[in-house]
Design a protein around this motif. Structure first.
Motif, PDB file in Angstrom:
ATOM      1  N   ARG A 159       0.855  -1.348   0.053  1.00 19.31           N
ATOM      2  CA  ARG A 159      -0.016   0.046   0.006  1.00 19.31           C
ATOM      3  C   ARG A 159       0.919   1.162  -0.005  1.00 19.31           C
ATOM      4  NH1 ARG A 159      -2.466  -0.377   4.956  1.00 19.31           N
ATOM      5  NH2 ARG A 159      -0.570   0.594   5.793  1.00 19.31           N
ATOM      6  N   ASP A 160       1.901   1.184   0.854  1.00 23.32           N
ATOM      7  CA  ASP A 160       2.625   2.422   0.829  1.00 23.32           C
ATOM      8  C   ASP A 160       3.709   2.516  -0.146  1.00 23.32           C
ATOM      9  OD1 ASP A 160       1.214   2.828   3.190  1.00 23.32           O
ATOM     10  OD2 ASP A 160       2.540   2.062   4.710  1.00 23.32           O
ATOM     11  N   ARG A 161       3.755   1.682  -1.075  1.00 21.45           N
ATOM     12  CA  ARG A 161       5.065   1.753  -1.925  1.00 21.45           C
ATOM     13  C   ARG A 161       5.072   3.146  -3.136  1.00 21.45           C
ATOM     14  NH1 ARG A 161       1.760  -2.251  -4.971  1.00 21.45           N
ATOM     15  NH2 ARG A 161       2.069  -1.832  -7.297  1.00 21.45           N
ATOM     16  N   SER A 162       6.154   3.474  -3.320  1.00 14.37           N
ATOM     17  CA  SER A 162       6.285   4.446  -4.477  1.00 14.37           C
ATOM     18  C   SER A 162       6.377   3.702  -5.840  1.00 14.37           C
ATOM     19  CB  SER A 162       7.279   5.409  -4.051  1.00 14.37           C
ATOM     20  OG  SER A 162       8.525   5.112  -3.873  1.00 14.37           O
ATOM     21  N   GLU A 163       7.043   2.625  -5.649  1.00 14.53           N
ATOM     22  CA  GLU A 163       7.384   1.938  -7.003  1.00 14.53           C
ATOM     23  C   GLU A 163       6.096   1.550  -7.917  1.00 14.53           C
ATOM     24  OE1 GLU A 163      10.308   1.345  -3.821  1.00 14.53           O
ATOM     25  OE2 GLU A 163       8.204   0.806  -3.981  1.00 14.53           O
ATOM     26  N   GLU A 164       6.228   1.540  -9.014  1.00 15.99           N
ATOM     27  CA  GLU A 164       5.256   0.876  -9.997  1.00 15.99           C
ATOM     28  C   GLU A 164       4.991  -0.575  -9.843  1.00 15.99           C
ATOM     29  OE1 GLU A 164       3.534   1.037 -14.537  1.00 15.99           O
ATOM     30  OE2 GLU A 164       5.366   2.151 -13.940  1.00 15.99           O
ATOM     31  N   ARG A 165       5.935  -1.374  -9.865  1.00 17.01           N
ATOM     32  CA  ARG A 165       5.947  -2.642  -9.876  1.00 17.01           C
ATOM     33  C   ARG A 165       6.166  -3.461  -8.624  1.00 17.01           C
ATOM     34  NH1 ARG A 165       9.994  -4.918 -12.905  1.00 17.01           N
ATOM     35  NH2 ARG A 165      11.021  -2.778 -13.276  1.00 17.01           N
ATOM     36  N   ALA A 166       5.851  -4.451  -8.296  1.00 14.02           N
ATOM     37  CA  ALA A 166       5.893  -5.138  -6.908  1.00 14.02           C
ATOM     38  C   ALA A 166       5.851  -6.679  -7.049  1.00 14.02           C
ATOM     39  CB  ALA A 166       5.185  -4.665  -5.736  1.00 14.02           C
ATOM     40  N   LEU A 167       6.815  -7.343  -6.451  1.00 14.23           N
ATOM     41  CA  LEU A 167       6.601  -8.562  -6.227  1.00 14.23           C
ATOM     42  C   LEU A 167       6.285  -9.178  -4.685  1.00 14.23           C
ATOM     43  CD1 LEU A 167       9.598 -10.221  -8.394  1.00 14.23           C
ATOM     44  CD2 LEU A 167       7.130  -9.769  -9.125  1.00 14.23           C
ATOM     45  N   VAL A 168       5.649 -10.127  -4.536  1.00 14.70           N
ATOM     46  CA  VAL A 168       5.431 -10.708  -3.330  1.00 14.70           C
ATOM     47  C   VAL A 168       5.878 -12.185  -3.331  1.00 14.70           C
ATOM     48  CG1 VAL A 168       3.859 -11.317  -1.382  1.00 14.70           C
ATOM     49  CG2 VAL A 168       3.719  -9.441  -2.479  1.00 14.70           C
ATOM     50  N   LEU A 169       7.080 -12.508  -2.488  1.00 13.85           N
ATOM     51  CA  LEU A 169       7.584 -13.898  -2.518  1.00 13.85           C
ATOM     52  C   LEU A 169       7.547 -14.590  -1.476  1.00 13.85           C
ATOM     53  CD1 LEU A 169      11.139 -12.714  -3.591  1.00 13.85           C
ATOM     54  CD2 LEU A 169       9.265 -12.696  -4.999  1.00 13.85           C
ATOM     55  N   THR A 170       7.084 -15.943  -1.586  1.00 13.69           N
ATOM     56  CA  THR A 170       6.857 -16.692  -0.537  1.00 13.69           C
ATOM     57  C   THR A 170       7.124 -18.292  -0.885  1.00 13.69           C
ATOM     58  OG1 THR A 170       5.316 -17.487   1.262  1.00 13.69           O
ATOM     59  CG2 THR A 170       4.430 -17.142  -0.920  1.00 13.69           C
ATOM     60  N   ASP A 171       7.483 -19.252   0.096  1.00 19.55           N
ATOM     61  CA  ASP A 171       7.295 -20.646  -0.215  1.00 19.55           C
ATOM     62  C   ASP A 171       5.662 -20.978   0.040  1.00 19.55           C
ATOM     63  OD1 ASP A 171       9.964 -20.313   0.183  1.00 19.55           O
ATOM     64  OD2 ASP A 171      10.146 -21.944   1.451  1.00 19.55           O
ATOM     65  N   SER A 172       5.343 -22.007  -0.705  1.00 20.36           N
ATOM     66  CA  SER A 172       4.017 -22.414  -0.332  1.00 20.36           C
ATOM     67  C   SER A 172       4.194 -23.347   1.101  1.00 20.36           C
ATOM     68  CB  SER A 172       3.512 -23.151  -1.520  1.00 20.36           C
ATOM     69  OG  SER A 172       4.359 -24.464  -1.585  1.00 20.36           O
ATOM     70  N   VAL A 173       4.929 -24.423   0.944  1.00 18.14           N
ATOM     71  CA  VAL A 173       5.280 -25.056   2.308  1.00 18.14           C
ATOM     72  C   VAL A 173       6.728 -24.719   2.542  1.00 18.14           C
ATOM     73  CG1 VAL A 173       5.727 -27.487   3.300  1.00 18.14           C
ATOM     74  CG2 VAL A 173       3.918 -26.952   1.252  1.00 18.14           C
ATOM     75  N   PHE A 174       6.914 -24.187   3.692  1.00 16.76           N
ATOM     76  CA  PHE A 174       8.346 -23.809   4.303  1.00 16.76           C
ATOM     77  C   PHE A 174       8.979 -24.735   4.849  1.00 16.76           C
ATOM     78  CE2 PHE A 174       5.640 -20.250   4.425  1.00 16.76           C
ATOM     79  CZ  PHE A 174       6.269 -19.157   4.075  1.00 16.76           C
ATOM     80  N   SER A 175      10.197 -25.109   4.307  1.00 17.01           N
ATOM     81  CA  SER A 175      10.940 -26.257   4.228  1.00 17.01           C
ATOM     82  C   SER A 175      11.316 -26.583   5.538  1.00 17.01           C
ATOM     83  CB  SER A 175      12.208 -26.085   3.425  1.00 17.01           C
ATOM     84  OG  SER A 175      13.142 -25.053   3.795  1.00 17.01           O
TER      85      SER A 175
END
Length: 381
Positions: A159-175
């Motif tokens: 919400r607070d970003r100034s950048e146009e593009r954004a990625l959200v990264l996550t594992d689906s199952v944490f190893s």
């Protein structure tokens, strides 16, 4: 002035001494073909590494194509079999397209660095795999690491970003913990804030979802334009390599821009053939995915810990030396287990990591119970 006779690498000895004192020294232990140990340490979740069909698939590709792919995939390293594996994997998980890399690590590095870059934001869960951590470092983007599973922190970052593009990264199952990411809620956030969700399904495919299609598929997020799935072929698919499963235009972009794709030698043919054969076994025997979860539940009850939603059973012992000693005691009594210590896990959470296999037998579970009862009881005193 620095003395000319000073050993330029003497600092390595100091660091080793520090790691040894902290119980963090690591050593290689080469396996032999027949160890006699019950395996709760590997990621061979479906028990396919020695499956005859998988071995035959590797041998057939080896005989057809030779020992190596002979070059990068943009030169000579792509074969018709690579293309078949990509289309088969994409169809299996419900993606438009797939792109195979030489490792799961390379797939994560390639996907994130190609989709991020200067002037973008990358938001990464604190529990994300080291390959995603390194991808963040190489992305040239502004990186914000959020507390594990904290949806509020993710939303605030987007919400607070100034950048146009954004990625959200996550594992689906944490190893390390074996817990699941709140993917449905995360996808709502990326959709709301015009971002892209990158999900590492390394420990999800073969275990979660209908017939092992992964957590993304299980939650109905497959085929979404703003969801990019990465995975490895070295766990449930009993081979080597990695893959990005996404839209056609994302995969086309990676072919042009992902450095770990452009400049790396293509995946060896034998690994491609093995992965295709393993996927074929899983398609014919989809019950293996549920069997992994059932065996994980058995192991968790034996170890006296909470039943996980994945193949990973984590037994936290706290002190790294205590975890190391417990793992050694298991090995001496016929049981191979993982030992996770910092930096693989946070300080104070060193643990035994026990991974289930679909083909664990009743006799093996009885042995596991006897060994863990003895080792964990001794470790507690």
């Amino acid at each position: 002035m620095v003395g000319s006779d000073k050993d330029a690498l003497s600092w390595l000895d100091d660091r080793e001494s520090e790691r040894r004192a902290a119980g963090l020294r690591r050593e290689l232990r080469p396996r032999t073909p027949a160890t006699g140990l019950i395996d709760l340490a590997s990621n061979d979740y479906l028990g396919l590494v020695r499956h005859p069909d998988v071995i035959d698939g590797a041998i057939a590709s080896l005989r057809r194509w030779g020992t190596g792919s002979t070059g990068s995939r943009l030169v000579t390293g792509s074969t018709t079999e690579h293309a078949l594996l990509e289309s088969e994997l994409a169809e299996f998980v419900g993606a438009e397209a797939g792109l195979v890399f030489a490792s799961g690590y390379a797939a994560n590095l390639g996907a994130v660095t190609a989709l991020a870059g200067k002037g973008s934001l990358v938001v990464s869960d604190a529990g994300s795999h080291a390959s995603l951590v390194d991808a963040c470092r190489l992305s040239r983007a502004r990186v914000q690491v959020t507390p594990h599973g904290d949806l509020g922190a993710i939303e605030a970052a987007l919400r607070d970003r100034s950048e146009e593009r954004a990625l959200v990264l996550t594992d689906s199952v944490f190893s390390a913990d074996g817990d699941l990411a709140p993917l449905r809620e995360m996808h709502r956030l990326v959709r709301r804030y015009a971002a892209v969700l990158v999900v590492d399904e390394a420990h999800g495919i073969g275990v979660r979802g209908s017939g092992g299609r992964g957590l993304v598929h299980e939650l109905g997020l497959e085929g979404q334009e703003d969801v990019v799935v990465t995975a490895t072929l070295s766990k449930s698919l009993a081979s080597q390599g990695g893959v990005v499963l996404a839209s056609e235009r994302v995969c086309a972009h990676l072919v042009d821009t992902a450095r770990t794709f452009i400049f790396d030698t293509g995946l060896a043919p034998a690994a491609v053939g093995a992965a295709r054969a393993a996927l074929g076994v899983l398609r014919r025997e989809p019950y293996r995915a549920q069997a992994v979860l059932d065996r994980a539940a058995d192991i968790a009850r034996i170890a006296g810990v909470e039943v996980p939603p994945s193949a990973v059973v984590s037994v936290i012992l706290g002190d790294p030396q205590r975890a190391f000693d417990a793992a050694a005691a298991c090995r001496e009594n016929g049981l191979s287990v993982g030992c996770f210590r910092p930096p693989s896990v946070p300080e104070g959470t060193s643990r035994l990591r026990l991974t289930a296999r679909a083909n664990l037998t009743a006799a093996e579970l009885t042995t596991i119970e006897h060994v863990l009862d003895d080792v964990l009881s001794a470790s507690a005193t």
